[in-house]
Structure formats: structure tokens, C-alpha cells
Design a protein around this motif. Structure first.
Motif, PDB file in Angstrom:
ATOM      1  N   VAL A   2      37.010  43.444  51.158  1.00  0.00           N
ATOM      2  CA  VAL A   2      37.987  43.176  50.095  1.00  0.00           C
ATOM      3  C   VAL A   2      39.069  42.236  50.624  1.00  0.00           C
ATOM      4  O   VAL A   2      39.424  41.256  49.966  1.00  0.00           O
ATOM      5  CB  VAL A   2      38.605  44.485  49.538  1.00  0.00           C
ATOM      6  N   GLN A   3      39.572  42.527  51.814  1.00  0.00           N
ATOM      7  CA  GLN A   3      40.622  41.681  52.411  1.00  0.00           C
ATOM      8  C   GLN A   3      40.129  40.249  52.611  1.00  0.00           C
ATOM      9  O   GLN A   3      40.857  39.299  52.350  1.00  0.00           O
ATOM     10  CB  GLN A   3      41.103  42.271  53.744  1.00  0.00           C
ATOM     11  N   GLN A   4      38.896  40.108  53.043  1.00  0.00           N
ATOM     12  CA  GLN A   4      38.317  38.769  53.224  1.00  0.00           C
ATOM     13  C   GLN A   4      38.255  38.032  51.892  1.00  0.00           C
ATOM     14  O   GLN A   4      38.550  36.838  51.821  1.00  0.00           O
ATOM     15  CB  GLN A   4      36.914  38.883  53.834  1.00  0.00           C
ATOM     16  N   CYS A   5      37.884  38.728  50.834  1.00  0.00           N
ATOM     17  CA  CYS A   5      37.807  38.117  49.510  1.00  0.00           C
ATOM     18  C   CYS A   5      39.208  37.716  49.029  1.00  0.00           C
ATOM     19  O   CYS A   5      39.390  36.633  48.474  1.00  0.00           O
ATOM     20  CB  CYS A   5      37.131  39.053  48.514  1.00  0.00           C
ATOM     21  N   LEU A  27      44.550  43.095  45.191  1.00  0.00           N
ATOM     22  CA  LEU A  27      45.744  43.578  45.901  1.00  0.00           C
ATOM     23  C   LEU A  27      46.343  44.825  45.253  1.00  0.00           C
ATOM     24  O   LEU A  27      46.822  45.716  45.941  1.00  0.00           O
ATOM     25  CB  LEU A  27      46.808  42.468  45.986  1.00  0.00           C
ATOM     26  N   ILE A  28      46.313  44.882  43.918  1.00  0.00           N
ATOM     27  CA  ILE A  28      46.883  46.057  43.235  1.00  0.00           C
ATOM     28  C   ILE A  28      45.863  47.186  43.080  1.00  0.00           C
ATOM     29  O   ILE A  28      46.191  48.260  42.579  1.00  0.00           O
ATOM     30  CB  ILE A  28      47.516  45.700  41.865  1.00  0.00           C
ATOM     31  N   GLY A  29      44.622  46.929  43.507  1.00  0.00           N
ATOM     32  CA  GLY A  29      43.586  47.957  43.442  1.00  0.00           C
ATOM     33  C   GLY A  29      43.115  48.264  42.031  1.00  0.00           C
ATOM     34  O   GLY A  29      42.716  49.385  41.734  1.00  0.00           O
ATOM     35  N   SER A  30      43.159  47.243  41.173  1.00  0.00           N
ATOM     36  CA  SER A  30      42.708  47.445  39.792  1.00  0.00           C
ATOM     37  C   SER A  30      41.208  47.693  39.746  1.00  0.00           C
ATOM     38  O   SER A  30      40.433  46.990  40.415  1.00  0.00           O
ATOM     39  CB  SER A  30      43.039  46.212  38.947  1.00  0.00           C
ATOM     40  N   ARG A  31      40.786  48.663  38.946  1.00  0.00           N
ATOM     41  CA  ARG A  31      39.355  48.946  38.793  1.00  0.00           C
ATOM     42  C   ARG A  31      38.653  47.822  38.028  1.00  0.00           C
ATOM     43  O   ARG A  31      37.433  47.780  37.954  1.00  0.00           O
ATOM     44  CB  ARG A  31      39.136  50.297  38.114  1.00  0.00           C
ATOM     45  N   HIS A  32      39.431  46.897  37.455  1.00  0.00           N
ATOM     46  CA  HIS A  32      38.864  45.764  36.718  1.00  0.00           C
ATOM     47  C   HIS A  32      38.527  44.575  37.619  1.00  0.00           C
ATOM     48  O   HIS A  32      37.979  43.590  37.146  1.00  0.00           O
ATOM     49  CB  HIS A  32      39.821  45.301  35.613  1.00  0.00           C
ATOM     50  N   HIS A  33      38.846  44.675  38.910  1.00  0.00           N
ATOM     51  CA  HIS A  33      38.642  43.509  39.774  1.00  0.00           C
ATOM     52  C   HIS A  33      37.194  42.993  39.826  1.00  0.00           C
ATOM     53  O   HIS A  33      36.998  41.790  39.907  1.00  0.00           O
ATOM     54  CB  HIS A  33      39.230  43.733  41.188  1.00  0.00           C
ATOM     55  N   THR A  87      44.522  35.187  40.218  1.00  0.00           N
ATOM     56  CA  THR A  87      44.386  36.423  39.449  1.00  0.00           C
ATOM     57  C   THR A  87      43.444  37.411  40.139  1.00  0.00           C
ATOM     58  O   THR A  87      43.749  38.605  40.214  1.00  0.00           O
ATOM     59  CB  THR A  87      43.890  36.114  38.025  1.00  0.00           C
ATOM     60  N   SER A  88      42.337  36.932  40.655  1.00  0.00           N
ATOM     61  CA  SER A  88      41.391  37.807  41.362  1.00  0.00           C
ATOM     62  C   SER A  88      42.044  38.452  42.570  1.00  0.00           C
ATOM     63  O   SER A  88      41.903  39.657  42.796  1.00  0.00           O
ATOM     64  CB  SER A  88      40.156  37.023  41.819  1.00  0.00           C
TER      65      SER A  88
END
Length: 109
Positions: free
Chosen positions: A7-10, A60-66, A54-55
Motif C-alpha cells: 500500500v505504501q509503495q502504491c 492514506l485515510i484507509g478508505s474501503r473505497h480505495h 485522489t488515490s
């Protein structure tokens, strides 16, 4: 690879792509003119920069919509890479868009 590091890499790829697309459009493209400032091309670069930002934000906010946002980001990054490659002299943009598209595609899976 630890899931969080993926996730951090993305996030890092998205933020870099955001920066490269925006600065390339605002500096290189505006100063070069011609095909570089055609509305369709300029719009895809602006769309790419914004969806990347936006992605990164959604991850970063941990949205389940990512995953949905990342799927769209991958599509737009691929479109931007193809268009920048078509015009030419935009290798950095092409490269980071492809890298970002791949990491976003993995996040969307």
C-alpha cells in the motif's frame, strides 16, 4: 512483501505520478506548445494528476473505497502514458504513469 508496504509503495507511486504529470504539463507542455497543449492531451494529463492524488488520499485515510479509485487510476494512468508516448519527449511521464498503473492495478485486485 508485507501488505502495508505494498500500500505504501502504491501511495508513493501515486504521489510521484501526481507530481510528475502536473509539473510536466505546467512546465514542459505549456512551454513546448503544439501537440503538447492540445485540449485532449492536456486534459488527460490533468485527469491523471488528479486521480493519482485522489488515490493516494484514499489509501492514506484507509478508505474501503480505495480499490475502486485505484482501478480508475490505473486506467487513466495507462491512457496518459499512451498519449505522452504518442506525442514523444515525455519519457519520465510515460515511465511513472506505467509504474503507477501497475501498482494501482494490484491494489484494485
Amino acid at each position: 512483501m508485507h501488505p502495508d508496504s505494498k500500500v505504501q509503495q502504491c501511495i508513493d507511486n501515486c504521489l510521484r505520478c501526481y507530481g510528475v504529470c502536473l509539473s510536466t504539463a505546467m512546465n514542459h507542455c505549456l512551454e513546448t506548445g503544439g501537440e503538447h497543449t492540445e485540449p485532449q492531451h492536456f486534459r488527460v494529463m490533468m485527469a491523471c494528476a488528479e486521480i493519482c492524488r485522489t488515490s493516494a488520499h484514499f489509501m492514506l485515510i484507509g478508505s474501503r473505497h480505495h480499490p475502486h479509485v485505484c482501478r480508475e487510476c490505473a486506467e487513466i494512468c495507462n491512457e496518459c502514458a499512451a498519449d505522452c508516448e504518442r506525442i514523444g519527449d515525455m519519457d519520465e511521464c510515460v515511465e511513472i504513469c506505467r509504474i503507477c498503473a501497475e501498482s494501482c492495478r494490484q491494489m484494485a485486485a
